[in-house]
Design a protein around this motif. Structure first.
Motif, PDB file in Angstrom:
ATOM      1  N   LEU A  43       0.408   4.044  -2.936  1.00 59.34           N
ATOM      2  CA  LEU A  43       0.017   5.415  -2.602  1.00 59.34           C
ATOM      3  C   LEU A  43       1.127   6.405  -2.934  1.00 59.34           C
ATOM      4  CD1 LEU A  43      -1.993   4.956   0.702  1.00 59.34           C
ATOM      5  CD2 LEU A  43      -2.855   5.615  -1.530  1.00 59.34           C
ATOM      6  N   THR A  73       1.251   6.474   5.396  1.00 60.88           N
ATOM      7  CA  THR A  73       0.475   5.320   4.926  1.00 60.88           C
ATOM      8  C   THR A  73       0.556   4.178   5.932  1.00 60.88           C
ATOM      9  OG1 THR A  73       0.856   5.950   2.626  1.00 60.88           O
ATOM     10  CG2 THR A  73       0.178   3.679   3.030  1.00 60.88           C
ATOM     11  N   GLU A 121      -9.581   3.803   6.098  1.00 62.54           N
ATOM     12  CA  GLU A 121      -8.320   4.259   5.520  1.00 62.54           C
ATOM     13  C   GLU A 121      -8.500   5.507   4.659  1.00 62.54           C
ATOM     14  OE1 GLU A 121      -5.738   1.295   3.817  1.00 62.54           O
ATOM     15  OE2 GLU A 121      -6.078  -0.053   5.507  1.00 62.54           O
ATOM     16  N   GLU A 164       0.823  -1.207   0.000  1.00 68.05           N
ATOM     17  CA  GLU A 164       0.000   0.000   0.000  1.00 68.05           C
ATOM     18  C   GLU A 164       0.861   1.262   0.000  1.00 68.05           C
ATOM     19  OE1 GLU A 164      -3.389   0.080   2.571  1.00 68.05           O
ATOM     20  OE2 GLU A 164      -3.872  -2.015   2.149  1.00 68.05           O
ATOM     21  N   CYS A 165       2.000   1.245   0.704  1.00 73.04           N
ATOM     22  CA  CYS A 165       2.915   2.390   0.687  1.00 73.04           C
ATOM     23  C   CYS A 165       3.424   2.647  -0.727  1.00 73.04           C
ATOM     24  CB  CYS A 165       4.102   2.136   1.622  1.00 73.04           C
ATOM     25  SG  CYS A 165       3.701   2.199   3.373  1.00 73.04           S
ATOM     26  N   ASN A 223      -6.466   8.669   5.584  1.00 73.89           N
ATOM     27  CA  ASN A 223      -5.618   9.234   4.521  1.00 73.89           C
ATOM     28  C   ASN A 223      -6.021  10.677   4.224  1.00 73.89           C
ATOM     29  OD1 ASN A 223      -3.904   7.065   4.103  1.00 73.89           O
ATOM     30  ND2 ASN A 223      -5.173   6.158   2.521  1.00 73.89           N
ATOM     31  N   THR A 259       5.342   9.883   2.848  1.00 76.93           N
ATOM     32  CA  THR A 259       4.167   9.133   2.391  1.00 76.93           C
ATOM     33  C   THR A 259       4.173   7.718   2.966  1.00 76.93           C
ATOM     34  OG1 THR A 259       4.136  10.440   0.365  1.00 76.93           O
ATOM     35  CG2 THR A 259       2.838   8.429   0.362  1.00 76.93           C
ATOM     36  N   THR A 261      -6.514   5.225  -2.422  1.00 76.86           N
ATOM     37  CA  THR A 261      -6.759   4.312  -1.297  1.00 76.86           C
ATOM     38  C   THR A 261      -7.500   3.074  -1.775  1.00 76.86           C
ATOM     39  OG1 THR A 261      -6.826   6.184   0.235  1.00 76.86           O
ATOM     40  CG2 THR A 261      -7.802   4.118   0.992  1.00 76.86           C
TER      41      THR A 261
END
Length: 155
Positions: free
Chosen positions: A32, A49, A111, A28-29, A115, A45, A132
């Motif tokens: 994003l 995240t 999330e 996910e890091c 976020n 970021t 997301t």
């Protein structure tokens, strides 16, 4: 080696569970950061995240405990194994799908909100929502394949 066909509530507290969760958070890091910065790495970021995923996980565990009467071993992510459900029983499969979809939807809501709280001054709400959503679709898909393949002895 501890068997991997246990519920996520047990798996989450094992070293393999921590490794798995870090792997999912890193996915996910990456996604994003690529969506927000057009690059594969940004310390800020990645940190934010990771924080939103930890917040989502904690909220998920708390909500799960409230809904199931405080039993810690039934947590947000509906991972079960062949010891817990029979894939030949359609009712079991339907129940798992409904629970899984609800967990996914609630994860997206939590999330996206977190976020948005952290990134709202830098990016539009639409970009935050879409990014997301994509990050979670990818991480859920990879996580599902990995976890359910192990828990049902497919690999």
């Amino acid at each position: 080696m501890i068997p991997l066909n246990v519920s996520f509530g047990i798996f989450a507290f094992l070293p393999q569970g921590w490794i798995f969760m870090v792997f999912i958070i890193l996915i996910e890091c990456l996604i994003l950061t690529k969506a927000f910065k057009q690059a594969w790495f940004s310390k800020k970021t990645y940190g934010l995240t990771a924080l939103t995923n930890v917040i989502s996980g904690i909220v998920g565990i708390v909500i799960s405990m409230i809904l199931n009467g405080g039993w810690l071993m039934v947590v947000w992510f509906p991972w079960v194994g062949s010891n817990e459900i029979d894939l030949l029983d359609k009712e079991n499969i339907y129940g798992l799908i409904v629970f899984y979809l609800l967990a996914f939807i609630l994860t997206i809501i939590i999330e996206t909100f977190t976020n948005w709280m952290f990134f709202r001054k830098l990016y539009t709400a639409k970009l935050i929502l879409i990014s997301t959503l994509i990050a979670n679709i990818v991480s859920y898909a990879i996580g599902t394949i990995v976890l359910y393949s192990y828990s049902f002895g497919l690999i």
